[in-house]
Design a protein around this motif. Structure first.
Motif, PDB file in Angstrom:
ATOM      1  N   ALA A 213       1.203  -1.088  -0.401  1.00  0.00           N
ATOM      2  CA  ALA A 213       0.086  -0.029  -0.041  1.00  0.00           C
ATOM      3  C   ALA A 213       1.179   1.131   0.032  1.00  0.00           C
ATOM      4  CB  ALA A 213      -1.112   0.438   1.630  1.00  0.00           C
ATOM      5  N   ILE A 214       1.523   1.529   0.660  1.00  0.00           N
ATOM      6  CA  ILE A 214       2.433   2.640   0.859  1.00  0.00           C
ATOM      7  C   ILE A 214       3.554   2.752  -0.831  1.00  0.00           C
ATOM      8  CG2 ILE A 214       4.909   4.020   1.656  1.00  0.00           C
ATOM      9  CD1 ILE A 214       3.995   1.931   4.709  1.00  0.00           C
ATOM     10  N   GLU A 215       4.374   1.108  -0.956  1.00  0.00           N
ATOM     11  CA  GLU A 215       4.891   1.267  -2.111  1.00  0.00           C
ATOM     12  C   GLU A 215       3.668   1.435  -3.857  1.00  0.00           C
ATOM     13  OE1 GLU A 215       6.602  -2.083  -5.637  1.00  0.00           O
ATOM     14  OE2 GLU A 215       4.438  -2.541  -4.286  1.00  0.00           O
ATOM     15  N   MET A 216       2.476   1.688  -3.002  1.00  0.00           N
ATOM     16  CA  MET A 216       1.419   2.629  -4.310  1.00  0.00           C
ATOM     17  C   MET A 216       1.609   3.315  -4.058  1.00  0.00           C
ATOM     18  SD  MET A 216      -1.849  -0.594  -4.725  1.00  0.00           S
ATOM     19  CE  MET A 216      -2.000  -0.598  -3.476  1.00  0.00           C
ATOM     20  N   ALA A 217       1.310   4.041  -3.041  1.00  0.00           N
ATOM     21  CA  ALA A 217       1.074   5.443  -2.710  1.00  0.00           C
ATOM     22  C   ALA A 217       2.508   6.411  -2.705  1.00  0.00           C
ATOM     23  CB  ALA A 217       0.503   5.528  -1.560  1.00  0.00           C
ATOM     24  N   GLU A 218       3.629   5.702  -2.526  1.00  0.00           N
ATOM     25  CA  GLU A 218       4.404   6.314  -3.115  1.00  0.00           C
ATOM     26  C   GLU A 218       5.463   6.592  -3.838  1.00  0.00           C
ATOM     27  OE1 GLU A 218       5.467   7.841   1.871  1.00  0.00           O
ATOM     28  OE2 GLU A 218       6.750   6.819   0.995  1.00  0.00           O
ATOM     29  N   GLY A 219       5.938   4.534  -5.110  1.00  0.00           N
ATOM     30  CA  GLY A 219       6.606   3.982  -5.858  1.00  0.00           C
ATOM     31  C   GLY A 219       6.998   3.301  -5.789  1.00  0.00           C
ATOM     32  N   ARG A 220       8.094   3.586  -3.811  1.00  0.00           N
ATOM     33  CA  ARG A 220       8.583   2.427  -3.331  1.00  0.00           C
ATOM     34  C   ARG A 220       8.672   1.943  -2.252  1.00  0.00           C
ATOM     35  NH1 ARG A 220      14.907   4.114  -4.290  1.00  0.00           N
ATOM     36  NH2 ARG A 220      14.501   5.660  -2.350  1.00  0.00           N
ATOM     37  N   PRO A 221       8.410   0.710  -2.166  1.00  0.00           N
ATOM     38  CA  PRO A 221       8.678   1.163  -0.551  1.00  0.00           C
ATOM     39  C   PRO A 221       9.793   1.368   0.287  1.00  0.00           C
ATOM     40  CG  PRO A 221       9.778  -1.362  -1.200  1.00  0.00           C
ATOM     41  CD  PRO A 221       9.919  -0.322  -2.289  1.00  0.00           C
ATOM     42  N   PRO A 222       9.263   1.321   1.688  1.00  0.00           N
ATOM     43  CA  PRO A 222      10.087   2.059   3.104  1.00  0.00           C
ATOM     44  C   PRO A 222      11.076   1.513   2.764  1.00  0.00           C
ATOM     45  CG  PRO A 222       8.080   1.926   3.723  1.00  0.00           C
ATOM     46  CD  PRO A 222       7.882   0.576   2.689  1.00  0.00           C
ATOM     47  N   PRO A 236      13.027  -5.101  11.411  1.00  0.00           N
ATOM     48  CA  PRO A 236      13.061  -6.366  12.884  1.00  0.00           C
ATOM     49  C   PRO A 236      13.032  -5.469  13.764  1.00  0.00           C
ATOM     50  CG  PRO A 236      13.950  -7.494  11.809  1.00  0.00           C
ATOM     51  CD  PRO A 236      13.781  -6.698  11.236  1.00  0.00           C
ATOM     52  N   THR A 237      13.498  -4.664  13.697  1.00  0.00           N
ATOM     53  CA  THR A 237      13.622  -3.821  15.823  1.00  0.00           C
ATOM     54  C   THR A 237      13.241  -2.644  15.105  1.00  0.00           C
ATOM     55  OG1 THR A 237      16.126  -2.732  14.040  1.00  0.00           O
ATOM     56  CG2 THR A 237      16.292  -4.602  15.232  1.00  0.00           C
ATOM     57  N   LYS A 238      13.178  -1.547  14.187  1.00  0.00           N
ATOM     58  CA  LYS A 238      12.644  -0.063  13.835  1.00  0.00           C
ATOM     59  C   LYS A 238      10.911  -0.346  13.976  1.00  0.00           C
ATOM     60  CE  LYS A 238      15.557   2.504  11.754  1.00  0.00           C
ATOM     61  NZ  LYS A 238      15.620   3.691  12.449  1.00  0.00           N
ATOM     62  N   PRO A 239      10.340   1.346  14.562  1.00  0.00           N
ATOM     63  CA  PRO A 239       8.620   0.405  14.468  1.00  0.00           C
ATOM     64  C   PRO A 239       8.336   0.349  13.084  1.00  0.00           C
ATOM     65  CG  PRO A 239      10.015   2.858  15.359  1.00  0.00           C
ATOM     66  CD  PRO A 239      10.461   2.069  14.659  1.00  0.00           C
ATOM     67  N   PRO A 240       7.391  -0.178  12.424  1.00  0.00           N
ATOM     68  CA  PRO A 240       6.363   0.225  11.656  1.00  0.00           C
ATOM     69  C   PRO A 240       6.379   1.150  10.596  1.00  0.00           C
ATOM     70  CG  PRO A 240       5.101  -0.903  13.311  1.00  0.00           C
ATOM     71  CD  PRO A 240       6.062  -0.576  14.015  1.00  0.00           C
ATOM     72  N   PRO A 241       7.009   1.173   9.908  1.00  0.00           N
ATOM     73  CA  PRO A 241       6.484   2.492   8.743  1.00  0.00           C
ATOM     74  C   PRO A 241       5.238   2.721   8.431  1.00  0.00           C
ATOM     75  CG  PRO A 241       6.879   0.765   7.175  1.00  0.00           C
ATOM     76  CD  PRO A 241       7.165  -0.173   8.868  1.00  0.00           C
TER      77      PRO A 241
END
Length: 288
Positions: A213-222, A236-241
């Motif tokens: 969903a983020i990829e479709m909104a911004e063109g690339r995944p986090p 695994p260590t960072k908060p969810p993008p």
């Protein structure tokens, strides 16, 4: 042109005859053109000679572990949903495996973004995410995991309906192709539990859907701008993008992403439950 009902039912009921599966593939199909490079081989548009039906052929170079690949294809043929790309059969030709499947004329969601040179709006995303969730709900009800949800593996037909593709192939082919290509499949869409190898189930697909969903909104995944090996440690260590500029999106879309990107899979929503989310409940096909 809108296909007639007869045309639609032909699409649904197309099947290869048993004797055709024993012939050389070039006797059964005419390859028309190359559609693009899939993750494991080139995809071609082809015509089924005896009916004129348009299908897609993925040619996968194969070296070892054929039994595993055949097993996966058998699983794919068991899927019968209009939200999952149909697999009609497979052939060996020299050192290639030809996988014959349903043709989706509009290409993948990532193809569409590339061709239009723009990302998707919320109306478009809600329609695609709803169809994708319907496909995942079907797969998950059969206790199957897709394992590779991303914009490149969601295909659209000419009616703007989204379908899951490359189900199952990715999981098995990774081992087979690893000798040839070191970076297979990037980790950007992977759920934390998959990266940590602590065992995972269908909920891993829901995380990947949120990243998509983020990829479709911004063109690339986090994390797409950092090295994949570093992303493996960060996910695994960072908060969810989430999206970079939340103020540009509706609270419903932001909530949809937040519901899918829950780090503990036990607390993550199921595909069936997710279909009740307001962001997709009222979605209707808008891509023509």
């Amino acid at each position: 042109m809108e296909p007639t009902e007869k045309h639609r039912s032909e699409i649904v009921h197309f099947k290869l005859a048993p004797d055709e599966l024993n012939k050389a593939p070039e006797e059964v199909f005419d390859i028309v053109s190359k559609l693009g490079e899939g993750s494991y081989g080139a995809v071609h548009k082809a015509i089924h000679k005896s009916t004129g039906h348009v299908i897609a052929v993925k040619k996968v170079p194969v070296d070892t572990d054929l039994q595993e690949i055949i097993k996966e294809i058998t699983i794919m043929q068991q899927c019968d949903s209009r939200f999952v790309v149909k697999y009609y059969g497979s052939y060996f030709k020299n050192s290639d495996l030809w996988i014959v499947m349903e043709y989706c004329g509009a290409g993948s969601v990532s193809d569409i973004m590339r061709l239009r040179r723009k990302t998707l709006n919320e109306l478009e995303m809600s329609a695609i995410l709803k169809d994708t969730l319907l496909g995942l709900s079907y797969l998950h009800s059969l206790k199957k995991i897709h394992r590779d949800i991303k914009a490149g593996n969601i295909l659209l037909n000419m009616d703007g309906q989204a379908k899951l593709a490359d189900f199952g192939v990715a999981g098995q082919l990774t081992d087979t192709m690893a000798k040839r290509n070191t970076v297979i499949g990037t980790p950007f869409w992977m759920a934390p539990e998959v990266i940590q190898e602590i065992g995972y189930d269908q909920k891993a697909d829901i995380w990947s859907l949120g990243i998509t969903a983020i990829e479709m909104a911004e063109g690339r995944p986090p994390h797409a701008d950092i090295h994949p090996m570093r992303a493996i440690f960060m996910i695994p260590t960072k908060p969810p993008p989430t999206v970079k500029n939340p103020e540009e999106w509706t609270p419903l879309f932001i909530d949809f992403i937040a519901q899918s990107l829950v780090k503990n899979p036990e607390e993550r929503i199921s595909a069936e439950e997710f279909l009740k989310h307001e962001f997709v409940v009222n979605a209707h096909a808008v891509l023509h």
